[in-house]
Write a protein that holds these residues in place. Structure first.
Motif, mmCIF file in Angstrom:
data_model
loop_
_atom_site.group_PDB
_atom_site.id
_atom_site.type_symbol
_atom_site.label_atom_id
_atom_site.label_comp_id
_atom_site.label_asym_id
_atom_site.label_seq_id
_atom_site.Cartn_x
_atom_site.Cartn_y
_atom_site.Cartn_z
ATOM 1 N N GLY A 167 -1.443 -20.815 -28.607
ATOM 2 C CA GLY A 167 -1.298 -20.439 -27.195
ATOM 3 C C GLY A 167 -1.903 -21.418 -26.191
ATOM 4 O O GLY A 167 -1.786 -21.212 -24.993
ATOM 5 N N VAL A 168 -2.541 -22.499 -26.667
ATOM 6 C CA VAL A 168 -3.213 -23.430 -25.737
ATOM 7 C C VAL A 168 -2.193 -24.153 -24.861
ATOM 8 O O VAL A 168 -2.356 -24.275 -23.646
ATOM 9 C CB VAL A 168 -4.099 -24.436 -26.517
ATOM 10 C CG1 VAL A 168 -4.612 -25.529 -25.598
ATOM 11 C CG2 VAL A 168 -5.273 -23.717 -27.151
ATOM 12 N N GLU A 169 -1.091 -24.586 -25.488
ATOM 13 C CA GLU A 169 -0.018 -25.281 -24.753
ATOM 14 C C GLU A 169 0.512 -24.386 -23.634
ATOM 15 O O GLU A 169 0.683 -24.817 -22.489
ATOM 16 C CB GLU A 169 1.113 -25.601 -25.758
ATOM 17 C CG GLU A 169 2.289 -26.309 -25.158
ATOM 18 C CD GLU A 169 2.221 -27.815 -25.385
ATOM 19 O OE1 GLU A 169 2.847 -28.508 -24.585
ATOM 20 O OE2 GLU A 169 1.542 -28.272 -26.317
ATOM 21 N N GLU A 170 0.712 -23.109 -23.986
ATOM 22 C CA GLU A 170 1.265 -22.154 -23.013
ATOM 23 C C GLU A 170 0.285 -21.946 -21.845
ATOM 24 O O GLU A 170 0.693 -21.854 -20.688
ATOM 25 C CB GLU A 170 1.541 -20.819 -23.718
ATOM 26 C CG GLU A 170 2.421 -19.894 -22.901
ATOM 27 C CD GLU A 170 2.642 -18.539 -23.575
ATOM 28 O OE1 GLU A 170 3.022 -17.597 -22.867
ATOM 29 O OE2 GLU A 170 2.418 -18.425 -24.804
ATOM 30 N N ILE A 171 -1.026 -21.902 -22.167
ATOM 31 C CA ILE A 171 -2.040 -21.722 -21.115
ATOM 32 C C ILE A 171 -1.989 -22.891 -20.131
ATOM 33 O O ILE A 171 -1.972 -22.701 -18.909
ATOM 34 C CB ILE A 171 -3.453 -21.605 -21.728
ATOM 35 C CG1 ILE A 171 -3.598 -20.294 -22.506
ATOM 36 C CG2 ILE A 171 -4.532 -21.660 -20.641
ATOM 37 C CD1 ILE A 171 -4.885 -20.172 -23.300
ATOM 38 N N LEU A 172 -1.942 -24.115 -20.665
ATOM 39 C CA LEU A 172 -1.933 -25.305 -19.802
ATOM 40 C C LEU A 172 -0.689 -25.330 -18.918
ATOM 41 O O LEU A 172 -0.759 -25.650 -17.726
ATOM 42 C CB LEU A 172 -2.008 -26.574 -20.655
ATOM 43 C CG LEU A 172 -3.347 -26.774 -21.396
ATOM 44 C CD1 LEU A 172 -3.227 -27.859 -22.443
ATOM 45 C CD2 LEU A 172 -4.461 -27.109 -20.425
ATOM 46 N N GLU A 173 0.470 -24.955 -19.494
ATOM 47 C CA GLU A 173 1.715 -24.945 -18.698
ATOM 48 C C GLU A 173 1.634 -23.871 -17.611
ATOM 49 O O GLU A 173 2.067 -24.093 -16.483
ATOM 50 C CB GLU A 173 2.916 -24.703 -19.614
ATOM 51 C CG GLU A 173 3.263 -25.936 -20.448
ATOM 52 C CD GLU A 173 4.363 -25.679 -21.474
ATOM 53 O OE1 GLU A 173 4.942 -24.558 -21.442
ATOM 54 O OE2 GLU A 173 4.620 -26.569 -22.279
ATOM 55 N N ARG A 174 1.068 -22.711 -17.979
ATOM 56 C CA ARG A 174 0.952 -21.615 -17.008
ATOM 57 C C ARG A 174 0.026 -22.007 -15.852
ATOM 58 O O ARG A 174 0.262 -21.637 -14.704
ATOM 59 C CB ARG A 174 0.413 -20.357 -17.724
ATOM 60 C CG ARG A 174 0.402 -19.090 -16.878
ATOM 61 C CD ARG A 174 1.805 -18.540 -16.603
ATOM 62 N NE ARG A 174 2.495 -18.131 -17.805
ATOM 63 C CZ ARG A 174 2.363 -16.945 -18.403
ATOM 64 N NH1 ARG A 174 1.579 -16.041 -17.886
ATOM 65 N NH2 ARG A 174 3.039 -16.676 -19.497
ATOM 66 N N ILE A 175 -1.045 -22.750 -16.163
ATOM 67 C CA ILE A 175 -1.972 -23.209 -15.105
ATOM 68 C C ILE A 175 -1.207 -24.083 -14.109
ATOM 69 O O ILE A 175 -1.331 -23.929 -12.886
ATOM 70 C CB ILE A 175 -3.159 -23.988 -15.716
ATOM 71 C CG1 ILE A 175 -4.088 -23.028 -16.468
ATOM 72 C CG2 ILE A 175 -3.957 -24.723 -14.626
ATOM 73 C CD1 ILE A 175 -5.090 -23.706 -17.373
ATOM 74 N N ILE A 176 -0.370 -24.997 -14.645
ATOM 75 C CA ILE A 176 0.384 -25.905 -13.765
ATOM 76 C C ILE A 176 1.394 -25.133 -12.909
ATOM 77 O O ILE A 176 1.561 -25.396 -11.720
ATOM 78 C CB ILE A 176 1.072 -26.996 -14.625
ATOM 79 C CG1 ILE A 176 -0.002 -27.952 -15.164
ATOM 80 C CG2 ILE A 176 2.100 -27.772 -13.808
ATOM 81 C CD1 ILE A 176 0.472 -28.876 -16.244
ATOM 82 N N GLU A 177 2.029 -24.120 -13.532
ATOM 83 C CA GLU A 177 3.057 -23.362 -12.782
ATOM 84 C C GLU A 177 2.420 -22.418 -11.760
ATOM 85 O O GLU A 177 2.880 -22.319 -10.627
ATOM 86 C CB GLU A 177 3.914 -22.529 -13.747
ATOM 87 C CG GLU A 177 4.844 -23.359 -14.627
ATOM 88 C CD GLU A 177 5.314 -22.571 -15.847
ATOM 89 O OE1 GLU A 177 5.174 -21.320 -15.841
ATOM 90 O OE2 GLU A 177 5.788 -23.190 -16.812
ATOM 91 N N LYS A 178 1.366 -21.677 -12.189
ATOM 92 C CA LYS A 178 0.880 -20.555 -11.380
ATOM 93 C C LYS A 178 -0.230 -20.922 -10.387
ATOM 94 O O LYS A 178 -0.282 -20.410 -9.284
ATOM 95 C CB LYS A 178 0.355 -19.439 -12.300
ATOM 96 C CG LYS A 178 1.445 -18.777 -13.142
ATOM 97 C CD LYS A 178 2.185 -17.728 -12.354
ATOM 98 C CE LYS A 178 1.480 -16.399 -12.409
ATOM 99 N NZ LYS A 178 2.283 -15.304 -11.871
ATOM 100 N N VAL A 179 -1.165 -21.789 -10.832
ATOM 101 C CA VAL A 179 -2.322 -22.074 -9.970
ATOM 102 C C VAL A 179 -1.869 -22.994 -8.838
ATOM 103 O O VAL A 179 -1.293 -24.044 -9.094
ATOM 104 C CB VAL A 179 -3.462 -22.722 -10.780
ATOM 105 C CG1 VAL A 179 -4.621 -23.102 -9.864
ATOM 106 C CG2 VAL A 179 -3.939 -21.776 -11.861
#
Length: 595
Positions: A167-179
């Motif tokens: 899930g680390v890859e997904e967390i990093l992508e979500r940070i870029i999209e959402k934050v």
């Protein structure tokens, strides 16, 4: 600025945020294989040993996503209730937060309070369920709790594992999209918020900051708004695993500044940095002063070390802005400092850091809280120390601080937890079930009652499952008395405590019994007494060590023996007048662990 993301990690203690941060650093290749170890951001020995985060740590990661390189600034935060001030500072420097929840334990009290801190600052929250590789994970139940808490969709919750890297890859992508990227104007006058600082014996004070507006270059002449001091920016840069110097930093960046500041007092956490030539209009607002909860005296074991202790405290305060201290003196211990801490763990950590990092041997007195004393002439004084209590005849009422405590526990332990809180003079405000298995109890408790051993007892009766969080809830009148300990009629001010009238008798008796075990025997009797005002409420005697002076008399007249015993008695009497009683260091600490 579009490629910058500033985020922090918030979680309850022991939910695996440091491990997950390690995985992110490895995934983005910020930390090489050779430098990698467990809890790589927890740089202090104490953090490694206890497995807890004490300090916030900032680090920059570069991550490529869809052909564009992003700068991710991660600020790792502590999870324990005593370090919530660190968390509030990290949150002030971020636009987003990862909310990490252990999928085997569910939501805990500290998670909720840190989440509210983040929501107050309008941070974008990304929920993550950690430890999904464990066989006892209950993701469906925990997901329901998260949805209830922050109202997100089930699909938005990321499943991850710090151990396996899932899930680390997904967390990093979500940070870029959402934050959201930081807002700010690189062309405006410089405005940077100091969120942490550290003392380096070779380079002086190093301040960590986040730039809100404008930009800063090496050798710029800057000033710190709160102190009004001016400095040259000798070196600026970003925080990787080590410090990486840069020539220019602009709005949105998180970095450090070294400007040869030698005195710790000149850097205030929460201060604003700006240029001397074109200063910003106003300092950055919204930064709150720390409110200490627990007060204790810290004294050097050797009186000559007082100045060394002062400089050690200054440097420590720089690194831990939630520590407050002021000089005080005690008849028994000489000169020292009255220190304010956020809690008992915080106090323990400060004491250990003084011993390890600055090689100071210190004595800590009984911790207590601050009381409001209303006098008969209408004035009100704030008392931090039992020896500072005015005379009983001029006191009208004493008010003690109360806290609103939120305890989350499994439903099996509700009875014992309630009994514990009621024994501590608590009042139940609310009881609600979060799920069939977990309940939240809200109590009003006097802060003075939970200072000693409340947290330890709570952990032991709930087998480690209860979590505890609190915030101040004003002052209420209480029937308090000052309990003094006398050794041979001399008061030991370091052992005085303010306690509730109902607890004074048993507490005084237990204290006398404990001191009887710990004070070494002398050549004369030592009377240990507990007193309220002039009234003695308990007494123990440490019997004298005596030589058998009649051993050489065999047979003969009784008057020979009597003469020798009388002579010994006179000597003991004279010795009692000149002899003084040393109270060992462990006696001061034993008072904290009376049960």
């Amino acid at each position: 600025m579009d490629s910058i993301r500033n985020f922090c990690i918030i979680a309850h203690i022991d939910h695996g945020k440091s491990t997950l941060a390690d995985r992110m650093l490895v995934h983005t290749k910020t930390v090489g294989e050779r430098e990698m170890r467990d809890q790589v951001l927890d740089s202090m020995d104490l953090e490694q040993e206890r497995g807890i985060t004490i300090k916030s740590h900032a680090i920059q990661m570069d991550y490529e996503h869809e052909g564009k390189t992003y700068k991710l600034n991660l600020i790792d935060t502590p999870g324990h209730v005593d370090f919530s001030y660190e968390v509030s500072r990290s949150i002030a420097a971020c636009e987003g937060a990862l909310l990490i929840i252990d999928s085997t334990q569910g939501i805990q009290a500290q998670t909720i309070s840190n989440l509210y801190l983040a929501l107050e600052n309008d941070l974008e929250i990304i929920p993550v369920l950690n430890k999904m590789d464990l066989p006892n994970a209950i993701p469906e139940v925990v997901e329901d709790q998260v949805i209830d808490l922050i109202g997100c969709d089930r699909e938005e919750i990321i499943h991850a594992s710090g151990k396996t890297g899932m899930g680390v890859e997904e967390i990093l992508e979500r940070i870029i999209e959402k934050v959201p990227p930081p807002k700010g104007d690189p062309e405006a006058p410089l405005q940077a918020l100091i969120f942490d600082s550290v003392f380096n014996s070779f380079r002086g004070v190093i301040a960590y900051f986040k730039i809100l507006n404008g930009q800063i270059k090496t050798k710029d002449l800057v000033k710190f708004v709160a102190t009004g001091k001016q400095y040259d920016a000798d070196e600026i840069g970003v925080l990787k695993l080590n410090m990486v110097p840069k020539n220019v930093l602009s709005a949105g960046d998180v970095g450090y500044i070294i400007s040869g500041i030698k005195t710790a007092k000149e850097v205030k956490v929460g201060d604003t940095i700006t240029h001397v030539e074109s200063p910003c209009d106003k300092a950055i607002s919204g930064f709150e002063e720390v409110k200490p909860m627990v007060f204790a005296g810290i004294y050097p074991v050797d009186a000559d070390d007082y100045e060394d202790l002062r400089s050690a405290m200054d440097k420590l305060q720089l690194n831990d802005a939630s520590l407050t201290f002021e000089p005080e003196s005690s008849a028994a211990l000489g000169f020292g400092f009255r220190c304010g801490f956020l809690g008992l763990l915080h106090m323990e950590i400060i004491q250990e850091r003084l011993e390890r990092e600055y090689d100071m041997n210190v004595i800590t007195t009984v911790p207590n809280v601050s009381y409001l004393v209303h006098l008969t002439d209408g004035n009100t004084v704030r008392v931090y120390n039992p020896s500072g209590l005015p005379n009983q005849t001029v006191i009208d009422t004493i008010e003690e601080p109360y806290i609103r405590a939120s305890i989350i526990t499994s439903s099996d332990f509700i009875g014992p937890v309630m009994n514990l809180c009621l024994d501590k003079r608590g009042v139940l405000i609310n009881q609600s079930y979060l799920t069939a298995e977990r309940a939240e109890l809200v109590f009003n408790l006097p802060l003075g009652e939970i200072v000693f051993d409340f947290y330890d007892k709570l952990k032991s009766i709930s087998r480690g499952y209860a979590s505890f969080d609190y915030h101040m809830n004003g002052y209420k009148p209480a029937k308090l008395v000052r309990l003094d300990i006398l050794l041979n009629g001399e008061m030991v001010d370091a052992l005085s405590t303010l306690t509730h009238f109902d607890n004074a008798y048993p507490f005084g008796r237990r204290m006398c019994e404990k001191l009887k075990e710990l004070i070494p025997r002398q050549q004369f009797d030592i009377a240990i007494q507990a007193a309220i005002g002039a009234k003695i409420i308990a007494r123990e005697t440490v019997k004298a060590v005596r030589k058998d002076v009649t051993a050489k008399c065999y047979g003969g007249d009784i008057s020979r023996k009597r003469k020798l015993l009388e002579k010994q008695k006179k000597g003991k009497k004279r010795m009692k007048q000149v002899g003084n009683v040393e109270v060992p260091q462990n006696a001061f600490l034993a008072v904290l662990k009376l049960d």
